[in-house]
Design a protein around this motif. Structure first.
Motif, PDB file in Angstrom:
ATOM      1  N   ASP A 102       0.824  -1.202   0.000  1.00 33.23           N
ATOM      2  CA  ASP A 102       0.000   0.000   0.000  1.00 33.23           C
ATOM      3  C   ASP A 102       0.864   1.260   0.000  1.00 33.23           C
ATOM      4  OD1 ASP A 102      -2.345  -1.428  -0.104  1.00 33.23           O
ATOM      5  OD2 ASP A 102      -2.674  -1.399   2.064  1.00 33.23           O
ATOM      6  N   GLY A 103       2.001   1.200   0.684  1.00 35.72           N
ATOM      7  CA  GLY A 103       2.939   2.321   0.614  1.00 35.72           C
ATOM      8  C   GLY A 103       3.418   2.542  -0.807  1.00 35.72           C
ATOM      9  N   PHE A 104       3.704   1.448  -1.495  1.00 39.82           N
ATOM     10  CA  PHE A 104       4.119   1.547  -2.896  1.00 39.82           C
ATOM     11  C   PHE A 104       2.990   2.108  -3.741  1.00 39.82           C
ATOM     12  CE2 PHE A 104       4.655  -0.095  -7.198  1.00 39.82           C
ATOM     13  CZ  PHE A 104       5.955   0.306  -7.462  1.00 39.82           C
ATOM     14  N   ARG A 105       1.775   1.667  -3.471  1.00 38.61           N
ATOM     15  CA  ARG A 105       0.626   2.183  -4.224  1.00 38.61           C
ATOM     16  C   ARG A 105       0.498   3.694  -4.044  1.00 38.61           C
ATOM     17  NH1 ARG A 105      -5.741   0.579  -3.092  1.00 38.61           N
ATOM     18  NH2 ARG A 105      -6.660   2.217  -4.415  1.00 38.61           N
ATOM     19  N   ILE A 106       0.664   4.179  -2.814  1.00 35.96           N
ATOM     20  CA  ILE A 106       0.558   5.610  -2.551  1.00 35.96           C
ATOM     21  C   ILE A 106       1.649   6.376  -3.295  1.00 35.96           C
ATOM     22  CG2 ILE A 106       0.762   7.381  -0.761  1.00 35.96           C
ATOM     23  CD1 ILE A 106      -0.460   5.243   1.175  1.00 35.96           C
ATOM     24  N   ALA A 107       2.904   5.928  -3.151  1.00 29.93           N
ATOM     25  CA  ALA A 107       4.019   6.621  -3.802  1.00 29.93           C
ATOM     26  C   ALA A 107       3.874   6.592  -5.316  1.00 29.93           C
ATOM     27  CB  ALA A 107       5.343   5.985  -3.377  1.00 29.93           C
ATOM     28  N   ASN A 108       3.529   5.452  -5.859  1.00 27.69           N
ATOM     29  CA  ASN A 108       3.431   5.305  -7.310  1.00 27.69           C
ATOM     30  C   ASN A 108       2.261   6.118  -7.867  1.00 27.69           C
ATOM     31  OD1 ASN A 108       4.734   3.781  -9.563  1.00 27.69           O
ATOM     32  ND2 ASN A 108       2.657   3.020  -9.861  1.00 27.69           N
ATOM     33  N   THR A 109       1.143   6.108  -7.137  1.00 24.05           N
ATOM     34  CA  THR A 109      -0.025   6.867  -7.578  1.00 24.05           C
ATOM     35  C   THR A 109       0.244   8.367  -7.556  1.00 24.05           C
ATOM     36  OG1 THR A 109      -1.580   5.172  -6.830  1.00 24.05           O
ATOM     37  CG2 THR A 109      -2.444   7.403  -7.086  1.00 24.05           C
ATOM     38  N   MET A 110       0.809   8.866  -6.465  1.00 26.39           N
ATOM     39  CA  MET A 110       1.080  10.299  -6.376  1.00 26.39           C
ATOM     40  C   MET A 110       2.139  10.725  -7.384  1.00 26.39           C
ATOM     41  SD  MET A 110      -1.162  11.305  -4.289  1.00 26.39           S
ATOM     42  CE  MET A 110      -0.651  13.014  -4.078  1.00 26.39           C
ATOM     43  N   GLY A 111       3.131   9.885  -7.617  1.00 26.99           N
ATOM     44  CA  GLY A 111       4.129  10.196  -8.642  1.00 26.99           C
ATOM     45  C   GLY A 111       3.509  10.271 -10.026  1.00 26.99           C
TER      46      GLY A 111
END
Length: 350
Positions: A115-124
């Motif tokens: 989920d941390g990866f999802r947040i970072a990837n989505t915001m990027g």
């Protein structure tokens, strides 16, 4: 063996560069987790981290894009966090610079790594798609790293004055130790860059593929992020976590909803005070070490400058920091092989 206490610091954008190419294949300790990150990107029609990290040549146009760099940086940071030898280092808190906040969410246990990866990837991805405004960098200390509050105040007053001009948007983006990261639209950035004297042959330095992070210009991106990233991703952190105001999020003391609100609102549209985060880390936790995860090695100077501004262990200049670092290292950069080795466990060990 007596463990040393450490605050772990996750870097932000601009830290995965040519020398970091291949760092995931060299250092990431959990191939199955990396494969899950790859699958998440491929489901979004994005190139996998494994392919990007394994490219034959670094491409500034590709690897520095927000929708590429965010995933690479998150994975490198989280992989390094997993690699820290807990028999040697006791992690007492985590923090990060700018998008490093997303990495720190996972390190602190406030979100699962996926989920941390999802947040970072989505915001990027959202920031790259919008690419609103830009950033420029300018120093507020000299080569000796001695704090110069008057110089800083003068520069911030200039930023404020330009922001009131018609058609000009300009604001502080990140207070980064001895540097100010200034963000705005092109008119605002050009006005600032033409008003300050050139320094060190490279400042003011416009950052490529960077939007006006941590300013009101990012409000549309923040709104999109809130639409795509639900409350259910967040939980209370297991480790204390220091945000871009210097506030400590203590385990069990805040709601997941409050953490999401900060992450997808304030953190996106308000200045990120990394200097305050390091000051809180030093004063609240008094760690033996400050450990900076990869990728890259560029955040070390900012951490040292912030510690000098805090008068940590009596430091008042670059020479003081270098003396203490030579006597017994207080700052560990995992991007440097000679510093990485003593704080990591052998790859593949339990």
């Amino acid at each position: 063996m007596t463990r040393k206490t450490a605050v772990v610091i996750c870097p932000g954008r601009g830290t995965y560069n040519a020398t970091e190419l291949g760092s995931l294949s060299r250092h990431f300790p959990d191939p199955a987790l990396l494969a899950r990150f790859d699958a998440m990107r491929q489901a979004e029609g994005q190139q996998s981290l494994t392919a990007l990290d394994g490219a034959a040549k670094f491409s500034l146009a590709l690897h520095s894009r927000g929708d590429t760099a965010s995933g690479l940086i998150f994975a490198a940071s989280y992989g390094d966090f997993l690699s820290i030898d807990r028999d040697v280092v006791e992690v007492v808190a985590v923090t990060g610079n700018s998008m490093g906040w997303y990495s720190a969410l996972a390190c602190a246990g406030a979100v699962p790594p996926e989920d941390g990866f999802r947040i970072a990837n989505t915001m990027g991805r959202l920031m790259q798609q919008a690419l609103i405004g830009g950033q420029t960098v300018y120093p507020v200390v000299g080569d000796d790293w001695v704090p110069d509050p008057a110089r800083k105040s003068t520069l911030l007053a200039l930023v404020d004055e330009i922001s009131w001009r018609s058609g000009h948007a300009l604001a502080l983006s990140i207070d980064l130790g001895g540097l100010l990261v200034i963000a705005g639209n092109d008119a605002g950035l050009k006005a600032f860059e033409s008003a300050v004297p050139p320094l060190q042959g490279r400042f003011p330095m416009r950052l490529g593929n960077h939007a006006a992070f941590h300013t009101a210009l990012q409000a549309p991106v923040a709104a999109q992020g809130r639409d795509l990233l639900p409350d259910s991703l967040f939980t209370t952190p297991r480790l204390p976590k220091i945000d871009g105001r210097g506030q400590v999020w203590w385990p069990g003391a805040q709601t997941p909803g409050a953490l999401r609100d900060y992450t997808l609102d304030h953190q996106v549209v308000q200045p990120y005070d990394f200097t305050a985060a390091i000051r809180s880390a030093a004063r609240e936790f008094a760690p033996d070490l400050f450990v900076i995860t990869g990728p890259g090695t560029t955040l070390g100077g900012a951490v040292a400058q912030a510690l000098i501004q805090t008068s940590w262990r009596g430091m008042a200049s670059k020479a003081d920091f270098q003396r203490l670092q030579a006597e017994a290292p207080i700052l560990i950069s995992m991007g440097l092989p000679e510093q990485r080795g003593p704080v990591t466990q052998p790859r593949g060990s339990k």
